[in-house]
Scaffold this motif. Structure first.
Motif, PDB file in Angstrom:
ATOM      1  N   HIS A   1      41.804  42.331  39.853  1.00 15.74           N
ATOM      2  CA  HIS A   1      42.744  41.520  39.074  1.00 15.74           C
ATOM      3  C   HIS A   1      43.176  42.316  37.840  1.00 15.74           C
ATOM      4  O   HIS A   1      42.343  42.843  37.103  1.00 15.74           O
ATOM      5  CB  HIS A   1      42.098  40.198  38.671  1.00 15.74           C
ATOM      6  N   ARG A   2      44.484  42.374  37.619  1.00 20.29           N
ATOM      7  CA  ARG A   2      44.992  43.260  36.576  1.00 20.29           C
ATOM      8  C   ARG A   2      44.919  42.627  35.189  1.00 20.29           C
ATOM      9  O   ARG A   2      44.982  41.396  35.029  1.00 20.29           O
ATOM     10  CB  ARG A   2      46.425  43.693  36.874  1.00 20.29           C
TER      11      ARG A   2
ATOM     12  N   ILE B   1      35.603  42.704  36.537  1.00 22.33           N
ATOM     13  CA  ILE B   1      34.970  43.681  37.423  1.00 22.33           C
ATOM     14  C   ILE B   1      33.860  42.970  38.190  1.00 22.33           C
ATOM     15  O   ILE B   1      32.811  42.659  37.622  1.00 22.33           O
ATOM     16  CB  ILE B   1      34.393  44.870  36.634  1.00 22.33           C
ATOM     17  N   PRO B   2      34.049  42.702  39.473  1.00 23.64           N
ATOM     18  CA  PRO B   2      33.014  42.003  40.236  1.00 23.64           C
ATOM     19  C   PRO B   2      31.822  42.920  40.497  1.00 23.64           C
ATOM     20  O   PRO B   2      31.929  44.156  40.431  1.00 23.64           O
ATOM     21  CB  PRO B   2      33.736  41.647  41.552  1.00 23.64           C
ATOM     22  N   PRO B   3      30.662  42.339  40.801  1.00 24.98           N
ATOM     23  CA  PRO B   3      29.464  43.161  41.065  1.00 24.98           C
ATOM     24  C   PRO B   3      29.671  44.188  42.182  1.00 24.98           C
ATOM     25  O   PRO B   3      29.144  45.305  42.105  1.00 24.98           O
ATOM     26  CB  PRO B   3      28.405  42.121  41.454  1.00 24.98           C
ATOM     27  N   ALA B   4      30.424  43.833  43.222  1.00 25.31           N
ATOM     28  CA  ALA B   4      30.666  44.780  44.319  1.00 25.31           C
ATOM     29  C   ALA B   4      31.387  46.016  43.817  1.00 25.31           C
ATOM     30  O   ALA B   4      31.110  47.146  44.264  1.00 25.31           O
ATOM     31  CB  ALA B   4      31.483  44.111  45.429  1.00 25.31           C
ATOM     32  N   ALA B   5      32.315  45.817  42.880  1.00 25.31           N
ATOM     33  CA  ALA B   5      33.043  46.959  42.316  1.00 25.31           C
ATOM     34  C   ALA B   5      32.101  47.875  41.550  1.00 25.31           C
ATOM     35  O   ALA B   5      32.229  49.108  41.614  1.00 25.31           O
ATOM     36  CB  ALA B   5      34.170  46.468  41.408  1.00 25.31           C
TER      37      ALA B   5
ATOM     38  N   THR C   1      47.443  41.734  40.858  1.00 23.69           N
ATOM     39  CA  THR C   1      46.379  42.717  41.064  1.00 23.69           C
ATOM     40  C   THR C   1      46.862  44.098  40.646  1.00 23.69           C
ATOM     41  O   THR C   1      48.053  44.338  40.447  1.00 23.69           O
ATOM     42  CB  THR C   1      45.967  42.755  42.544  1.00 23.69           C
ATOM     43  N   VAL C   2      45.906  45.021  40.533  1.00 25.20           N
ATOM     44  CA  VAL C   2      46.229  46.411  40.220  1.00 25.20           C
ATOM     45  C   VAL C   2      45.281  47.312  40.999  1.00 25.20           C
ATOM     46  O   VAL C   2      44.111  46.971  41.212  1.00 25.20           O
ATOM     47  CB  VAL C   2      46.124  46.683  38.699  1.00 25.20           C
ATOM     48  N   ALA C   3      45.790  48.456  41.437  1.00 28.90           N
ATOM     49  CA  ALA C   3      44.981  49.448  42.144  1.00 28.90           C
ATOM     50  C   ALA C   3      44.571  50.525  41.152  1.00 28.90           C
ATOM     51  O   ALA C   3      45.406  51.053  40.419  1.00 28.90           O
ATOM     52  CB  ALA C   3      45.775  50.047  43.300  1.00 28.90           C
TER      53      ALA C   3
ATOM     54  N   ALA D   1      39.796  39.367  47.442  1.00 30.38           N
ATOM     55  CA  ALA D   1      39.693  38.325  48.464  1.00 30.38           C
ATOM     56  C   ALA D   1      38.233  37.918  48.635  1.00 30.38           C
ATOM     57  O   ALA D   1      37.330  38.443  47.978  1.00 30.38           O
ATOM     58  CB  ALA D   1      40.278  38.829  49.784  1.00 30.38           C
ATOM     59  N   ASP D   2      37.984  36.985  49.557  1.00 29.16           N
ATOM     60  CA  ASP D   2      36.615  36.517  49.801  1.00 29.16           C
ATOM     61  C   ASP D   2      35.745  37.625  50.357  1.00 29.16           C
ATOM     62  O   ASP D   2      34.547  37.687  50.081  1.00 29.16           O
ATOM     63  CB  ASP D   2      36.634  35.324  50.776  1.00 29.16           C
TER      64      ASP D   2
END
Length: 357
Positions: A123-124, A102-106, A138-140, A209-210
């Motif tokens: 990323h799943r 879980i990235p900080p942006a998420a 990946t996963v939504a 992505a970036d």
């Protein structure tokens, strides 16, 4: 906007009124409530398919641990296997079962928009079957903002995958009646929570992505995302042959039975062309209709209704025109600010032709 039509139809089809917990053509219909959510969850846990309401559209649910039922979703809808599914969760603890990082942006976006109409592509986890992600890494995932959806997922105890509860390519369902039009006899149950509040699907945002990229515009606008992230958010267009990373990218969607023509360009030229086309179809005896954005109140005030109102009614109007036997639907472009971007995305996907004047 003045309503134009090539055919006057006085008789309006009446929507069926359903009684609680009825079986309609082999499909159980549960009226909203906690007890109904528990009954629907029991069907999911046994490997059944259940349509349920969210704030966006109705979803067709299966638990993530029922691979045969997940495969049934694709068969029942006629959905291509390379079109990934969205995982729905009821709390943040379930997220650990779905994603590997879980990235900080998420975290910032979840704090602001969950529960709500925002789907994040991350990323799943290895626990997520490849059938859900169409073989992608990946996963939504999202957390819906509807009490019945959350109650259903909590009662099953596991995340639930759910595309829209309609036949692939058709306008998405925003009422239980819409679901039954397409899927009666094909699924075990529908959980009726009334009309959906937003009316178009969730925004899908790729954070792998970036830079963050909108894969599908929806209930959360680009402007809202940029305000939280403090950065520009791109809008992706899909032209590849491989599996798309999000639903709604690769295939034609949201289409009525009649042919939808999207008219873009200057307002004056649009109106002239629409008037001419309606007259032509009328003279040919072809039922045609302008997708009318006007309400009774806006006629009195001379103002257009907000884009939120248009989004809430879009799919219902397209299905209503199907019931009337309309063969040609003319739609005008609207502003692409806010949720207008999502509305224009749906109209472009539904259109058999885009005419610029």
């Amino acid at each position: 906007m003045t309503q134009h039509t090539a055919r006057v139809i006085n008789k309006q089809p009446q929507e069926t009124v359903h009684r609680p917990n009825r079986r309609l053509q082999g499909t159980l219909l549960f009226k909203g409530g906690q007890k109904s959510a528990f009954k629907a969850a029991a069907i999911l846990s046994r490997g059944g398919l259940v349509a349920f309401p969210t704030e966006t559209v109705y979803g067709l649910g299966a638990t993530i641990d029922q691979i045969p039922t997940i495969n049934r979703i694709f068969a029942v809808k006629g959905r291509p296997a390379d079109n990934p599914l969205i995982v729905h969760i009821s709390d943040r603890e379930q997220l650990d079962r779905v994603v590997s990082y879980i990235p900080p942006a998420a975290e910032c976006l979840m704090d602001r928009f969950w529960p709500g109409p925002l789907t994040l592509v991350l990323h799943r986890s290895p626990l997520i079957p490849s059938e859900i992600s169409a073989g992608l890494p990946t996963v939504a995932v999202r957390m819906p903002a509807h009490p019945l959806a959350l109650a259903l997922i909590r009662a099953t105890g596991v995340p639930v995958v759910a595309p829209s509860a309609n036949l692939s390519g058709r306008p998405s369902p925003t009422t239980a009646s819409h679901v039954l039009e397409d899927l009666a006899c094909k699924i075990e149950a529908v959980l009726d929570g009334g009309s959906c509040r937003i009316g178009v699907e969730s925004t899908v945002l790729d954070l792998t992505a970036d830079r963050p990229v909108i894969l599908r515009p929806g209930g959360v606008s680009r402007e809202e995302l940029e305000q939280v992230l403090g950065a520009t958010v791109d809008h992706a267009r899909w032209g590849g042959e491989q599996s798309p990373p999000s639903p709604g990218m690769k295939y034609r969607h949201y289409s009525p039975k009649g042919s939808l023509l999207l008219i873009t360009g200057s307002r004056e030229r649009r109106r002239k062309l629409i008037t001419s086309l309606l007259r032509y179809y009328r003279d040919c005896g072809i039922p045609a209709q302008l997708l009318n954005y006007v309400t009774r109140r806006s006629r009195l005030t001379g103002s257009m209704p907000g884009e939120e109102y248009l989004a809430r009614r879009l799919y219902g109007k397209l299905r209503h025109y199907d019931l009337l036997g309309i063969k040609v639907i003319l739609a005008e472009e609207i502003t692409q600010e806010g949720i207008g971007l999502a509305i224009m995305n749906r109209l472009r996907k539904a259109a058999v032709r885009v005419i610029r004047v």
